[in-house]
Design a protein around this motif. Structure first.
Motif, mmCIF file in Angstrom:
data_model
loop_
_atom_site.group_PDB
_atom_site.id
_atom_site.type_symbol
_atom_site.label_atom_id
_atom_site.label_comp_id
_atom_site.label_asym_id
_atom_site.label_seq_id
_atom_site.Cartn_x
_atom_site.Cartn_y
_atom_site.Cartn_z
ATOM 1 N N UNK A 50 0.826 -1.211 0.000
ATOM 2 C CA UNK A 50 0.000 0.000 0.000
ATOM 3 C C UNK A 50 0.860 1.260 0.000
ATOM 4 N N UNK A 51 0.335 2.307 -0.611
ATOM 5 C CA UNK A 51 1.040 3.580 -0.689
ATOM 6 C C UNK A 51 0.018 4.707 -0.732
ATOM 7 N N UNK A 52 0.422 5.863 -0.255
ATOM 8 C CA UNK A 52 -0.434 7.048 -0.390
ATOM 9 C C UNK A 52 -0.285 7.665 -1.778
ATOM 10 N N UNK A 53 0.756 7.283 -2.519
ATOM 11 C CA UNK A 53 1.007 7.814 -3.857
ATOM 12 C C UNK A 53 0.225 6.995 -4.887
ATOM 13 N N UNK A 54 -1.011 7.402 -5.149
ATOM 14 C CA UNK A 54 -1.847 6.689 -6.114
ATOM 15 C C UNK A 54 -1.340 6.889 -7.539
ATOM 16 N N UNK A 55 -0.760 8.046 -7.821
ATOM 17 C CA UNK A 55 -0.231 8.345 -9.153
ATOM 18 C C UNK A 55 0.814 7.303 -9.554
ATOM 19 N N UNK A 56 1.684 6.918 -8.630
ATOM 20 C CA UNK A 56 2.721 5.925 -8.910
ATOM 21 C C UNK A 56 2.125 4.542 -9.186
ATOM 22 N N UNK A 57 0.916 4.288 -8.673
ATOM 23 C CA UNK A 57 0.276 2.991 -8.859
ATOM 24 C C UNK A 57 -0.539 2.912 -10.156
ATOM 25 N N UNK A 58 -0.744 4.016 -10.802
ATOM 26 C CA UNK A 58 -1.517 4.056 -12.049
ATOM 27 C C UNK A 58 -0.662 3.726 -13.263
ATOM 28 N N UNK A 59 -1.326 3.309 -14.344
ATOM 29 C CA UNK A 59 -0.685 3.129 -15.638
ATOM 30 C C UNK A 59 -0.728 4.441 -16.410
ATOM 31 N N UNK A 60 -0.141 4.444 -17.608
ATOM 32 C CA UNK A 60 -0.016 5.672 -18.388
ATOM 33 C C UNK A 60 -1.367 6.317 -18.712
ATOM 34 N N UNK A 61 -2.378 5.539 -18.962
ATOM 35 C CA UNK A 61 -3.686 6.101 -19.332
ATOM 36 C C UNK A 61 -4.343 6.835 -18.166
ATOM 37 N N UNK A 62 -4.224 6.267 -16.957
ATOM 38 C CA UNK A 62 -4.844 6.882 -15.792
ATOM 39 C C UNK A 62 -4.109 8.145 -15.349
ATOM 40 N N UNK A 63 -2.849 8.290 -15.723
ATOM 41 C CA UNK A 63 -2.062 9.467 -15.357
ATOM 42 C C UNK A 63 -2.246 10.615 -16.334
ATOM 43 N N UNK A 64 -2.952 10.391 -17.409
ATOM 44 C CA UNK A 64 -3.037 11.335 -18.519
ATOM 45 C C UNK A 64 -4.263 12.242 -18.390
ATOM 46 N N UNK A 65 -4.078 13.397 -17.779
ATOM 47 C CA UNK A 65 -5.131 14.399 -17.657
ATOM 48 C C UNK A 65 -4.535 15.776 -17.905
ATOM 49 N N UNK A 66 -5.160 16.563 -18.800
ATOM 50 C CA UNK A 66 -4.621 17.874 -19.164
ATOM 51 C C UNK A 66 -5.759 18.888 -19.263
ATOM 52 N N UNK A 67 -5.628 19.976 -18.508
ATOM 53 C CA UNK A 67 -6.518 21.131 -18.645
ATOM 54 C C UNK A 67 -5.811 22.175 -19.507
ATOM 55 N N UNK A 68 -6.543 22.826 -20.409
ATOM 56 C CA UNK A 68 -6.044 23.999 -21.127
ATOM 57 C C UNK A 68 -7.041 25.124 -20.888
ATOM 58 N N UNK A 69 -6.577 26.197 -20.264
ATOM 59 C CA UNK A 69 -7.408 27.365 -19.979
ATOM 60 C C UNK A 69 -7.011 28.484 -20.933
ATOM 61 N N UNK A 70 -7.986 29.040 -21.638
ATOM 62 C CA UNK A 70 -7.741 30.084 -22.634
ATOM 63 C C UNK A 70 -8.181 31.452 -22.125
ATOM 64 N N UNK A 71 -7.627 32.510 -22.723
ATOM 65 C CA UNK A 71 -7.934 33.886 -22.314
ATOM 66 C C UNK A 71 -9.368 34.283 -22.624
ATOM 67 N N UNK A 72 -10.042 33.574 -23.533
ATOM 68 C CA UNK A 72 -11.435 33.892 -23.858
ATOM 69 C C UNK A 72 -12.426 33.140 -22.969
ATOM 70 N N UNK A 73 -11.935 32.596 -21.852
ATOM 71 C CA UNK A 73 -12.717 31.871 -20.845
ATOM 72 C C UNK A 73 -13.149 30.474 -21.276
ATOM 73 N N UNK A 74 -12.656 29.970 -22.394
ATOM 74 C CA UNK A 74 -12.936 28.588 -22.752
ATOM 75 C C UNK A 74 -11.856 27.701 -22.139
ATOM 76 N N UNK A 75 -12.222 26.445 -21.907
ATOM 77 C CA UNK A 75 -11.249 25.475 -21.420
ATOM 78 C C UNK A 75 -11.508 24.149 -22.113
ATOM 79 N N UNK A 76 -10.479 23.312 -22.113
ATOM 80 C CA UNK A 76 -10.576 21.939 -22.592
ATOM 81 C C UNK A 76 -9.934 21.047 -21.549
ATOM 82 N N UNK A 77 -10.567 19.921 -21.264
ATOM 83 C CA UNK A 77 -9.966 18.894 -20.416
ATOM 84 C C UNK A 77 -9.865 17.631 -21.257
ATOM 85 N N UNK A 78 -8.660 17.085 -21.360
ATOM 86 C CA UNK A 78 -8.428 15.860 -22.116
ATOM 87 C C UNK A 78 -7.905 14.795 -21.166
ATOM 88 N N UNK A 79 -8.412 13.581 -21.331
ATOM 89 C CA UNK A 79 -7.940 12.473 -20.509
ATOM 90 C C UNK A 79 -7.711 11.250 -21.379
#
Length: 173
Positions: free
Chosen positions: A70-99
């Motif tokens: 057991x570990x408190x570091x869940x990120x280390x226990x995940x595979x590449x797909x589960x670690x893949x999350x990206x927010x992009x915040x734009x100046x026109x108030x739009x955002x995108x979240x990709x996973x």
């Protein structure tokens, strides 16, 4: 087991607290998109933010590796797909979240978009007739932010454990 945990992570990454509106007559009363110029406090969010850490306040074993580790570091226990999350915040108030878009054959992959605003340290999103709110904590240089919430996680042995999970995103250069 990892897919169950990732679903929890996806909910938090998309916004831990969601609110949607509707009326009894079946019509929809959606929250309005955020508009207008960014405030000075909001400028710090403009850019691409990548998931860099997921920690639980209690050690949990979610890896199917035939070891009790057991570990408190869940990120280390995940595979590449589960670690893949990206927010992009734009100046026109739009955002995108990709996973799950950068890994190979990722399940639960997708792209979500909408509008955003930051008021004090509350980040609010409007997407698909849903308003979501997260309380953010920024590091001193404002190059990473974190948010937390409580979840029930099932470990590899089938035990359900209530933990507080903190997700951290870092600004890409």
């Amino acid at each position: 087991m990892k897919r169950i945990i990732f679903s929890i992570g996806t909910l938090l990454m998309m916004g831990g607290f969601m609110t949607s509106c509707s009326t009894d007559d079946g019509s929809s009363d959606c929250p309005e998109d955020f508009t207008g110029a960014l405030e000075a406090n909001e400028q710090k969010l403009v850019g691409e933010w990548v998931l860099t850490a997921i920690f639980a306040d209690e050690a949990v074993d979610i890896t199917d590796d035939d070891q009790d580790n057991p570990s408190t570091d869940l990120f280390a226990q995940y595979g590449e797909c589960q670690k893949d999350g990206v927010y992009t915040f734009n100046t026109n108030r739009t955002y995108t979240f990709e996973q799950g878009l950068n890994g190979t054959n990722c399940q639960n992959s997708g792209t979500f978009d909408g509008t955003w605003q930051l008021s004090s340290n509350t980040l609010s999103f409007v997407d698909a007739c849903i308003q979501q709110n997260l309380t953010l904590t920024f590091n001193g240089s404002e190059t990473s932010f974190s948010f937390s919430d409580d979840f029930n996680i099932t470990d590899i042995s089938g035990n359900t454990i209530q933990v507080n999970i903190t997700f951290t995103y870092s600004l890409t250069p």
